[in-house]
Write a protein that holds these residues in place. Structure first.
Motif, PDB file in Angstrom:
ATOM      1  N   LYS A 150      -0.588   8.560   8.024  1.00 54.59           N
ATOM      2  CA  LYS A 150      -0.459   7.612   6.931  1.00 54.59           C
ATOM      3  C   LYS A 150       0.881   7.851   6.241  1.00 54.59           C
ATOM      4  O   LYS A 150       1.128   8.914   5.680  1.00 54.59           O
ATOM      5  CB  LYS A 150      -1.588   7.800   5.910  1.00 54.59           C
ATOM      6  CG  LYS A 150      -1.452   6.911   4.701  1.00 54.59           C
ATOM      7  CD  LYS A 150      -1.571   5.441   5.049  1.00 54.59           C
ATOM      8  CE  LYS A 150      -1.054   4.544   3.939  1.00 54.59           C
ATOM      9  NZ  LYS A 150      -0.973   3.140   4.340  1.00 54.59           N
ATOM     10  N   THR A 198      -7.984   7.529   3.878  1.00 53.27           N
ATOM     11  CA  THR A 198      -7.592   6.782   5.069  1.00 53.27           C
ATOM     12  C   THR A 198      -8.757   6.674   6.046  1.00 53.27           C
ATOM     13  O   THR A 198      -8.919   5.656   6.716  1.00 53.27           O
ATOM     14  CB  THR A 198      -6.375   7.438   5.736  1.00 53.27           C
ATOM     15  OG1 THR A 198      -5.436   7.764   4.749  1.00 53.27           O
ATOM     16  CG2 THR A 198      -5.745   6.521   6.757  1.00 53.27           C
ATOM     17  N   TYR A 250      -6.920   3.232   2.520  1.00 51.16           N
ATOM     18  CA  TYR A 250      -5.527   3.041   2.894  1.00 51.16           C
ATOM     19  C   TYR A 250      -5.534   2.652   4.367  1.00 51.16           C
ATOM     20  O   TYR A 250      -6.274   3.235   5.143  1.00 51.16           O
ATOM     21  CB  TYR A 250      -4.708   4.327   2.751  1.00 51.16           C
ATOM     22  CG  TYR A 250      -4.629   4.894   1.361  1.00 51.16           C
ATOM     23  CD1 TYR A 250      -4.571   4.067   0.250  1.00 51.16           C
ATOM     24  CD2 TYR A 250      -4.594   6.264   1.170  1.00 51.16           C
ATOM     25  CE1 TYR A 250      -4.485   4.602  -1.016  1.00 51.16           C
ATOM     26  CE2 TYR A 250      -4.508   6.808  -0.099  1.00 51.16           C
ATOM     27  CZ  TYR A 250      -4.462   5.972  -1.194  1.00 51.16           C
ATOM     28  OH  TYR A 250      -4.375   6.497  -2.444  1.00 51.16           O
ATOM     29  N   PRO A 261      -4.478   2.991   7.896  1.00 50.23           N
ATOM     30  CA  PRO A 261      -3.756   4.054   8.597  1.00 50.23           C
ATOM     31  C   PRO A 261      -2.482   3.515   9.262  1.00 50.23           C
ATOM     32  O   PRO A 261      -2.467   2.399   9.779  1.00 50.23           O
ATOM     33  CB  PRO A 261      -4.754   4.552   9.643  1.00 50.23           C
ATOM     34  CG  PRO A 261      -5.966   3.736   9.503  1.00 50.23           C
ATOM     35  CD  PRO A 261      -5.800   2.758   8.418  1.00 50.23           C
ATOM     36  N   THR A 262      -1.423   4.306   9.231  1.00 53.26           N
ATOM     37  CA  THR A 262      -0.184   3.909   9.889  1.00 53.26           C
ATOM     38  C   THR A 262      -0.346   4.011  11.404  1.00 53.26           C
ATOM     39  O   THR A 262       0.156   3.189  12.158  1.00 53.26           O
ATOM     40  CB  THR A 262       0.963   4.827   9.447  1.00 53.26           C
ATOM     41  OG1 THR A 262       0.939   4.906   8.027  1.00 53.26           O
ATOM     42  CG2 THR A 262       2.305   4.317   9.893  1.00 53.26           C
TER      43      THR A 262
END
Lengths: 350, 327
Positions: free
Chosen positions: B15, B61, B66, B68-69
């Motif tokens: 993240k 996350t 959030y 997640p990247t």
């Protein structure tokens, strides 16, 4: 046990075990008090605000009720009878004076309802006209603030909650509207809307297109300050963990805004709505004074004052009365709004 | 006690937050940088690390609070990918928050707070059913039924945390992320709440990801513990194992900082003092994130990031020098 000055000795009296009564006192549940109840309590303690609230209520109720039992109508020209001559003795009466036919009636022993504030140059009872004017002014102030409230809260909370691009776009629109001169836009729009709005035959006709356009203009212009206010509140509220918790439970944006964000900034909303009403009343009076307000014969406080200008030397009371009523309404609403802010704004709590 | 099938699997979770540096440039802040672990059913995984190391971000996350990247999150053998998955997942995975003061809406009564997940997921058919469920939940966490119509500000920190826990239990979850649930409470209340977490786990068969910085609390409640440093897990092992035989130099330092409630012992305790501060995650060091403060660091540590490898059964460490240090 007496302590010596400057000695570090502990006072043993502080360590006596609690008696059952003490324990009872500490564990007793106090009656639940909500934020709202606290606020109302504080508001009632504030004498100025409570008096203003009383004033507002009295003025509002009387402006609604008095026309129902008052013997004269606001558009009724007392000197004019159907098919007869115009009796000019009814025009421009001073307070508590009577027209010729009324004088005769009184001499015959009949009772005639007095013209408390006299009559105007068309022979219309001035008191009832002031009452109707108050009614119109209050209604305009009230509805205009409701429009502002709805628009401002909706747009502000959307901007504040979603943030980023949406916020950016909305706030730039707000900036643009802010930079327009209010009065100019109101005057231009009410002229344009007067032409384009077709109210013939609808119930809105009596109030007149001007008032409708004024409400529209209010809606269009004055939501900006409200929405800025709400946006600022929501920007700080949305970082709270209970918002995160609602999200973690799968709440949608609309639910979060409705159930969490708006209830938590409701005090700000109420206060600024309350302070918005006098603003709207002022603008309405000003526009009516300029001749852009209500349609004749419907009076408003502003148009009454404007009409009175013609006879200001002979009949100054006709200007003074509506002016005093405007002042009273605006002053008490402002003081009440201030009181509301003191009572409900947690940041000002002492 | 618990079977071995993993309930939650996190694979290489990343993240990054974009932080504005300068007018138009932004830089990724690597809050979580490639974290992998799994949690078995009925197990508690403790996640420790100092403030700012990304513990909370991991928890949030996982629940997709959030986005997640990068990386994968698997629940019960199924990957959580699209919105429908997330919606279903959130009925099974909930969260208890750190701050009992800001995690409860001050304008809602306790019964509305606890009932909120029920309202959102429409998990009742009548008002009566809703009320009964709320009272049952309050009973679970040791709250009085008279409390239902009160507002959150009328309660103490411990009671508020209980309300938060009741809310997280409302949807009948399998998995709860506990984000430092006791760090805002004082010690006597901490014990109560921790014991309640354990009771609930036994009663309802819950799985916890327990995030904390209080090592004693984590040791008490966790089956396994993961130590995080600067967005990465540096060591993961059974709770007893990691306390007795920490292998990573950071874990050693961290565990030596645990206060011992005996002054005599505490004086003899060899505390490992780390020099320097935790580096900013905006410019994390190359290679091993810990190398700037590690006394064993060599050139190799700066060049390549250490592999997260198993050194003994169930004991994972990310360190190049693990054999040398511990031989």
């Amino acid at each position: 046990m007496k302590n010596k000055p400057f000695s570090m000795q502990v006072n043993l009296d502080d360590f006596i075990p609690a008696s059952p009564e003490d324990k009872e006192y500490l564990s007793k549940m106090r009656p639940s008090s909500t934020f709202f109840k606290d606020g109302v309590k504080r508001l009632l303690k504030n004498k100025v605000a409570a008096t203003s609230a009383f004033f507002i209520i009295v003025i509002t109720i009387s402006s609604i009720l008095i026309p129902f039992f008052w013997p004269y109508e606001y558009e009724e020209m007392l000197g004019v009878t159907q098919g007869g001559f115009v009796d000019s003795s009814y025009s421009n009466l001073k307070p508590f004076e009577y027209g010729e036919t009324e004088q005769q009636k009184i001499e015959n022993g009949e009772k005639v309802f007095p013209h408390i504030f006299g009559t105007d140059n068309h022979g219309r009872d001035y008191f009832i006209r002031v009452v109707y004017g108050t009614r119109i002014s209050l209604a305009v102030g009230f509805f205009a603030s409701i429009i502002v409230l709805l628009l401002g809260v909706t747009i502000g909370s959307v901007a504040g909650y979603f943030g980023e691009k949406i916020d950016l776009i909305i706030m730039r629109i707000v900036d643009i509207i802010y930079s327009l001169p209010d009065m100019l836009v109101i005057i231009l729009l009410s002229v344009v809307l007067k032409q384009t709005l077709n109210l013939e035959g609808t119930f809105l006709q009596a109030i007149g297109g001007n008032i409708i356009s004024m409400l529209i203009v209010f809606g269009l212009l004055y939501w900006v300050s409200m929405s800025r206010l709400i946006r600022g509140q929501i920007l700080s509220l949305r970082e709270q963990e209970y918002i995160l918790s609602a999200k973690a439970n799968g709440a949608k944006a609309s639910r979060i805004i409705r159930k969490h964000l708006i209830p938590n900034c409701i005090s700000v909303v109420i206060i600024s709505t309350c302070l918005q009403i006098p603003n709207a009343i002022f603008t309405e009076s000003f526009l009516s004074f300029m001749g852009l307000g209500v349609n004749a014969p419907m009076p408003s406080l502003g148009s009454l004052a404007s009409d009175a200008l013609n006879g200001i030397y002979s009949y100054p009371h006709r200007l003074v009365i509506p002016a005093i009523v405007i002042c009273l309404i605006v002053l008490s609403l402002n003081l009440f709004g201030d009181g509301l802010r003191d009572a409900f704004d947690p940041k000002l709590k002492h | 006690m618990h079977n071995k099938s993993p309930l939650i699997e996190v694979k290489n979770l990343k993240k990054y937050f974009d932080i504005n540096v300068g007018m138009f440039r932004s830089k990724p802040l690597k809050a979580v940088d490639g974290v992998s672990f799994s949690i078995n059913k009925g197990e508690t995984l403790g996640l420790v690390g100092e403030s700012g190391c990304g513990k909370t971000t991991v928890g949030r996350t996982i629940l997709h609070l959030y986005t997640p990247t990068d990386g994968e999150i698997w629940y019960n053998g199924k990957q959580i990918k699209n919105k429908t998955d997330i919606r279903e997942f959130r009925k099974k995975a909930t969260m208890v928050f750190q701050d009992p003061y800001s995690s409860l809406d001050p304008r809602m009564t306790v019964s509305d707070i606890i009932g909120e997940p029920l309202d959102i997921n429409k998990m009742y058919s009548s008002k009566k059913e809703r009320r009964e469920r709320i009272l049952e939940l309050m009973n679970h966490v040791g709250l009085n039924s008279e409390h239902a119509s009160r507002y959150a500000h009328e309660f103490s920190g411990g009671q508020r945390q209980r309300i938060g826990i009741a809310r997280s239990l409302a949807v009948n979850p399998d998995f709860i992320v506990c984000d430092e649930p006791v760090s805002a409470l004082d010690v006597s209340i901490q014990a109560q709440v921790i014991n309640m977490f354990e009771d609930l786990q036994q009663k309802l068969g819950l799985t916890y990801l327990f995030i904390a910085h209080d090592l004693l609390v984590v040791r008490h409640i966790s089956d396994r513990i993961a130590v995080m440093y600067l967005g990465k897990i540096v060591e993961l092992a059974d709770a007893a194992e990691i306390y007795e035989r920490p292998l990573h130099p950071y874990s050693k330092a961290l565990l030596s900082a645990v206060p011992v409630p005996d002054p005599k012992l505490a004086r003899t305790n060899n505390r490992i003092m780390l020099s320097g501060d935790i580096p900013s995650p905006l410019n994390a060091p190359s290679g091993c994130p810990f190398r700037t403060r590690c006394e064993y660091a060599t050139e190799q540590c700066a060049l390549e990031p250490p592999e997260f490898k198993q050194v003994s059964k169930g004991h994972f460490v990310a360190c190049h020098k693990v054999e040398e240090i511990n031989s």
